[in-house]
Design an enzyme around this catalytic site. Structure first.
Site, PDB file in Angstrom:
ATOM      1  N   ARG A  92       0.820  -1.234   0.000  1.00 26.84           N
ATOM      2  CA  ARG A  92       0.000   0.000   0.000  1.00 26.84           C
ATOM      3  C   ARG A  92       0.844   1.269   0.000  1.00 26.84           C
ATOM      4  NH1 ARG A  92      -3.774  -2.895   3.323  1.00 26.84           N
ATOM      5  NH2 ARG A  92      -5.427  -3.604   1.959  1.00 26.84           N
ATOM      6  N   LYS A 105       3.230  11.536 -11.138  1.00 31.72           N
ATOM      7  CA  LYS A 105       2.456  10.616 -11.977  1.00 31.72           C
ATOM      8  C   LYS A 105       3.273   9.354 -12.194  1.00 31.72           C
ATOM      9  CE  LYS A 105      -0.477  13.646 -14.718  1.00 31.72           C
ATOM     10  NZ  LYS A 105      -0.761  14.121 -16.090  1.00 31.72           N
ATOM     11  N   GLU A 128      10.099  17.889 -24.593  1.00 32.86           N
ATOM     12  CA  GLU A 128       9.374  18.279 -23.373  1.00 32.86           C
ATOM     13  C   GLU A 128       9.879  19.633 -22.855  1.00 32.86           C
ATOM     14  OE1 GLU A 128       6.717  16.764 -22.480  1.00 32.86           O
ATOM     15  OE2 GLU A 128       6.888  14.577 -22.564  1.00 32.86           O
ATOM     16  N   LYS A 183       7.569  23.092 -14.233  1.00 29.14           N
ATOM     17  CA  LYS A 183       6.710  21.949 -13.892  1.00 29.14           C
ATOM     18  C   LYS A 183       6.225  22.058 -12.455  1.00 29.14           C
ATOM     19  CE  LYS A 183       5.456  17.329 -14.220  1.00 29.14           C
ATOM     20  NZ  LYS A 183       5.548  16.075 -14.909  1.00 29.14           N
ATOM     21  N   GLU A 212      -4.461  17.287 -11.428  1.00 30.14           N
ATOM     22  CA  GLU A 212      -4.928  17.555 -12.798  1.00 30.14           C
ATOM     23  C   GLU A 212      -6.432  17.729 -12.905  1.00 30.14           C
ATOM     24  OE1 GLU A 212      -2.614  15.644 -15.931  1.00 30.14           O
ATOM     25  OE2 GLU A 212      -4.405  15.598 -17.164  1.00 30.14           O
ATOM     26  N   ARG A 233      -2.972  21.672 -14.788  1.00 28.40           N
ATOM     27  CA  ARG A 233      -1.953  20.643 -15.048  1.00 28.40           C
ATOM     28  C   ARG A 233      -2.156  19.997 -16.415  1.00 28.40           C
ATOM     29  NH1 ARG A 233       0.902  16.192 -11.038  1.00 28.40           N
ATOM     30  NH2 ARG A 233       2.196  15.292 -12.678  1.00 28.40           N
ATOM     31  N   ASN A 290      -0.050  18.557 -21.109  1.00 28.50           N
ATOM     32  CA  ASN A 290      -0.297  17.559 -22.147  1.00 28.50           C
ATOM     33  C   ASN A 290      -0.331  18.171 -23.542  1.00 28.50           C
ATOM     34  OD1 ASN A 290      -0.548  15.075 -20.688  1.00 28.50           O
ATOM     35  ND2 ASN A 290      -2.343  16.001 -19.725  1.00 28.50           N
ATOM     36  N   HIS A 307       0.260  16.034 -26.606  1.00 30.98           N
ATOM     37  CA  HIS A 307       0.195  14.637 -26.182  1.00 30.98           C
ATOM     38  C   HIS A 307      -1.008  13.879 -26.747  1.00 30.98           C
ATOM     39  CE1 HIS A 307       3.394  15.885 -23.571  1.00 30.98           C
ATOM     40  NE2 HIS A 307       3.438  14.750 -22.906  1.00 30.98           N
ATOM     41  N   HIS A 317       0.325  10.573 -27.939  1.00 32.10           N
ATOM     42  CA  HIS A 317      -0.049   9.277 -27.352  1.00 32.10           C
ATOM     43  C   HIS A 317      -0.690   8.357 -28.399  1.00 32.10           C
ATOM     44  CE1 HIS A 317      -0.152  10.812 -22.903  1.00 32.10           C
ATOM     45  NE2 HIS A 317       1.058  10.519 -23.309  1.00 32.10           N
ATOM     46  N   HIS A 324       8.893   8.582 -26.580  1.00 30.30           N
ATOM     47  CA  HIS A 324       7.760   9.410 -26.149  1.00 30.30           C
ATOM     48  C   HIS A 324       7.952  10.877 -26.569  1.00 30.30           C
ATOM     49  CE1 HIS A 324       4.551  11.070 -23.711  1.00 30.30           C
ATOM     50  NE2 HIS A 324       5.428  11.859 -23.110  1.00 30.30           N
TER      51      HIS A 324
HETATM   52  P1  NAD Z   1      13.461   5.640 -21.311  1.00 30.22           P
HETATM   53  O1  NAD Z   1      13.237   5.553 -19.870  1.00 30.22           O
HETATM   54  O2  NAD Z   1      13.032   4.503 -22.156  1.00 30.22           O
HETATM   55  O3  NAD Z   1      14.980   5.952 -21.581  1.00 30.22           O
HETATM   56  C1  NAD Z   1      15.435   6.027 -22.904  1.00 30.22           C
HETATM   57  C2  NAD Z   1      16.644   5.120 -23.160  1.00 30.22           C
HETATM   58  O4  NAD Z   1      17.805   5.742 -22.628  1.00 30.22           O
HETATM   59  C3  NAD Z   1      16.564   3.751 -22.511  1.00 30.22           C
HETATM   60  O5  NAD Z   1      17.019   2.817 -23.450  1.00 30.22           O
HETATM   61  C4  NAD Z   1      17.535   3.842 -21.351  1.00 30.22           C
HETATM   62  O6  NAD Z   1      18.130   2.591 -21.058  1.00 30.22           O
HETATM   63  C5  NAD Z   1      18.553   4.819 -21.857  1.00 30.22           C
HETATM   64  N1  NAD Z   1      19.218   5.627 -20.846  1.00 30.22           N
HETATM   65  C6  NAD Z   1      18.678   6.202 -19.755  1.00 30.22           C
HETATM   66  N2  NAD Z   1      19.560   7.003 -19.151  1.00 30.22           N
HETATM   67  C7  NAD Z   1      20.704   6.909 -19.858  1.00 30.22           C
HETATM   68  C8  NAD Z   1      21.981   7.528 -19.749  1.00 30.22           C
HETATM   69  N3  NAD Z   1      22.230   8.451 -18.821  1.00 30.22           N
HETATM   70  N4  NAD Z   1      22.938   7.202 -20.649  1.00 30.22           N
HETATM   71  C9  NAD Z   1      22.670   6.310 -21.640  1.00 30.22           C
HETATM   72  N5  NAD Z   1      21.479   5.722 -21.815  1.00 30.22           N
HETATM   73  C10 NAD Z   1      20.515   6.027 -20.936  1.00 30.22           C
HETATM   74  O7  NAD Z   1      12.702   6.908 -21.953  1.00 30.22           O
HETATM   75  P2  NAD Z   1      12.433   8.392 -21.436  1.00 30.22           P
HETATM   76  O8  NAD Z   1      12.338   9.181 -22.670  1.00 30.22           O
HETATM   77  O9  NAD Z   1      13.342   8.810 -20.370  1.00 30.22           O
HETATM   78  O10 NAD Z   1      10.980   8.274 -20.778  1.00 30.22           O
HETATM   79  C11 NAD Z   1       9.846   8.027 -21.543  1.00 30.22           C
HETATM   80  C12 NAD Z   1       8.699   7.614 -20.636  1.00 30.22           C
HETATM   81  O11 NAD Z   1       8.412   8.666 -19.706  1.00 30.22           O
HETATM   82  C13 NAD Z   1       7.422   7.329 -21.363  1.00 30.22           C
HETATM   83  O12 NAD Z   1       6.903   6.107 -20.929  1.00 30.22           O
HETATM   84  C14 NAD Z   1       6.502   8.464 -20.969  1.00 30.22           C
HETATM   85  O13 NAD Z   1       5.170   8.106 -20.964  1.00 30.22           O
HETATM   86  C15 NAD Z   1       7.005   8.768 -19.593  1.00 30.22           C
HETATM   87  N6  NAD Z   1       6.665  10.108 -19.109  1.00 30.22           N
HETATM   88  C16 NAD Z   1       6.108  10.227 -17.887  1.00 30.22           C
HETATM   89  C17 NAD Z   1       5.809  11.466 -17.378  1.00 30.22           C
HETATM   90  C18 NAD Z   1       5.265  11.589 -15.982  1.00 30.22           C
HETATM   91  O14 NAD Z   1       4.871  12.701 -15.595  1.00 30.22           O
HETATM   92  N7  NAD Z   1       5.251  10.548 -15.212  1.00 30.22           N
HETATM   93  C19 NAD Z   1       6.067  12.615 -18.139  1.00 30.22           C
HETATM   94  C20 NAD Z   1       6.652  12.465 -19.396  1.00 30.22           C
HETATM   95  C21 NAD Z   1       6.940  11.196 -19.881  1.00 30.22           C
HETATM   96  N1  GLY Z   2       3.766  14.998 -17.925  1.00 30.45           N
HETATM   97  C1  GLY Z   2       2.466  15.478 -17.594  1.00 30.45           C
HETATM   98  C2  GLY Z   2       2.226  15.678 -16.151  1.00 30.45           C
HETATM   99  O1  GLY Z   2       3.056  15.395 -15.331  1.00 30.45           O
HETATM  100  O2  GLY Z   2       1.165  16.113 -15.779  1.00 30.45           O
END
Ligand code: NAD
Ligand code: GLY
Length: 368
Positions: A125, A147, A189, A232, A242, A246, A250, A253, A257, A270
């Site tokens: 939990r 998130k 972003e 942010k 949101e 907030r 998006n 997006h 998406h 992404h």
């Molecule tokens: P990712 O986590 O897949 O990382 C991209 C690649 O880079 C991976 O292959 C990873 O192994 C590699 N990598 C990471 N750090 C590295 C480093 N320092 N050196 C070399 N390689 C490295 O992708 P991302 O773009 O970081 O994240 C995308 C995800 O984030 C999506 O799923 C998206 O939906 C999510 N997201 C979430 C939020 C939120 O608010 N929670 C906001 C935006 C995006």
């Molecule tokens: N990346 C969108 C949010 O955090 O609300």
């Protein structure tokens, strides 16, 4: 080091720091001890690529601070953001003896932050979460704001929770090992913050985008990451769950998406999908009469400096249009879009748009 505070009500307890700067990985043990003094064990969740480069350093820093580490390593990439992967991690951590004195440290990009955060939100939990983002995208966006979640075959991020971290450590030195493609995706972003609320930032960035794309070791990263995190944090503080402003985060997006979903999360990063989605959103902002053509074209010019490799030309327009209706902002299956209003730097809340206009915008992106 710069520190941005994310101040969340009602108790000061929920406020946390985002520390940004070089050489922060080595401080993770002492920092976790400081913010979570009662924690006795760490579940360090990362992916194979990040583990190979940074796993030992982070594990050593935690162990040196008297925190035994269980390291859980998953496959890199978006498919790991799944209930199946979360289930495997729940099992692994329960078998390792996790109890309520454990905390989760998410070391990696947004995939790891969202997945490990979801595991932290749900296991027993809820366990405390520390984010150690290592991609530009994760440092400027996903590690901040709480998130967490996984994807469903019907849509992106459809299963999840709000689970704020207790600390975020964004070590900008880690960006030096990022491939250029990931830097470009992260810059998507970054420019988003300019589009939705900060025209001067957009103008500043505009001239330096090509240089930033080619220099993962640029000395400008701490300033750019801190500026983005402040943007942010301001939005998250105003509307944590949101219900209003907030949603402007998006921007780009809805189509982004949809492109990820129709390509089964395999073709686009992404941030790349968001870069394409922002082009559609600019187009729709103009088509709905919210944005003058000159401003739209200025936005297009900026996006031209962040070219996306994978193509959309072979994607089905009908399938992509239908996928926009599964976006979390959709109501009654109708897609809604964050639009720009009057000028770059000013955004609307999600707004319903005539599907014929959306169809035209997708066609202009090159879909058939
Ligand atoms: P990712 O986590 O897949 O990382 C991209 C690649 O880079 C991976 O292959 C990873 O192994 C590699 N990598 C990471 N750090 C590295 C480093 N320092 N050196 C070399 N390689 C490295 O992708 P991302 O773009 O970081 O994240 C995308 C995800 O984030 C999506 O799923 C998206 O939906 C999510 N997201 C979430 C939020 C939120 O608010 N929670 C906001 C935006 C995006
Ligand atoms: N990346 C969108 C949010 O955090 O609300």
């Amino acid at each position: 080091m710069q520190t941005v505070s994310v101040a969340l009500g009602p108790s000061a307890d929920r406020t946390y720091a985002v520390r940004i700067g070089p050489a922060l990985l080595e401080t993770v043990g002492a920092a976790v001890r400081e913010v979570l003094p009662k924690v006795t064990h760490i579940a360090l969740i990362t992916d194979r690529t990040v583990d190979r480069i940074y796993g030992d350093r982070v594990a050593a820093a935690l162990t040196a601070a008297g925190l035994p580490v269980h390291r859980a390593v998953v496959r890199p990439g978006e498919p790991s953001k799944s209930v199946r992967q979360a289930d495997q991690l729940w099992g692994e951590l329960i078998a390792a003896g996790a109890d309520r004195r454990w905390a989760v440290v998410a070391l990696g990009g947004g995939v790891i932050g969202d997945l490990a955060g979801f595991v932290a939100a749900t296991l027993l939990r809820g366990l405390p979460l520390v984010q150690v983002p290592t991609t530009l995208l994760a440092q400027v966006d996903s590690s901040v704001g709480g998130k967490v979640g996984v994807n469903h075959k019907l849509g992106k991020n459809l299963i999840g929770a709000f689970h704020q971290p207790r600390l975020v450590l964004a070590d900008t030195d880690t960006l030096a090992t990022l491939p250029r493609r990931e830097i470009t995706a992260g810059l998507g972003e970054v420019v988003k913050y300019g589009f939705i609320g900060d025209r001067p930032f957009l103008d500043d960035l505009s001239a330096t985008l090509p240089e930033l794309r080619s220099q993962p070791d640029s000395a400008r990263w701490p300033q750019i990451v801190a500026h983005s995190v402040r943007a942010k944090a301001a939005v998250v503080q105003a509307d944590e769950h949101e219900t209003g402003v907030r949603a402007t985060l998006n921007f780009g997006h809805t189509v982004g998406h949809a492109l990820e979903a129709v390509t089964r999360y395999k073709r686009f990063k992404h941030g790349e999908a968001v870069l394409i989605g922002m082009r559609a959103a600019l187009d729709l902002s103009c088509g709905t009469g919210h944005l003058p053509e000159t401003e739209r074209d200025r936005g297009f010019e900026l996006l031209d400096r962040l070219p996306v490799g994978p193509t959309v030309a072979d994607l089905s327009l009908d399938e992509t249009l239908a996928a926009t209706g599964h976006d979390k902002k959709a109501e009654g299956g109708q897609a809604r879009f964050v639009l720009l209003d009057g000028a770059l730097g000013q955004a609307t809340l999600p707004t319903a748009v005539d599907p014929d206009l959306v169809r035209d915008a997708l066609r202009r992106l090159g879909l058939r």
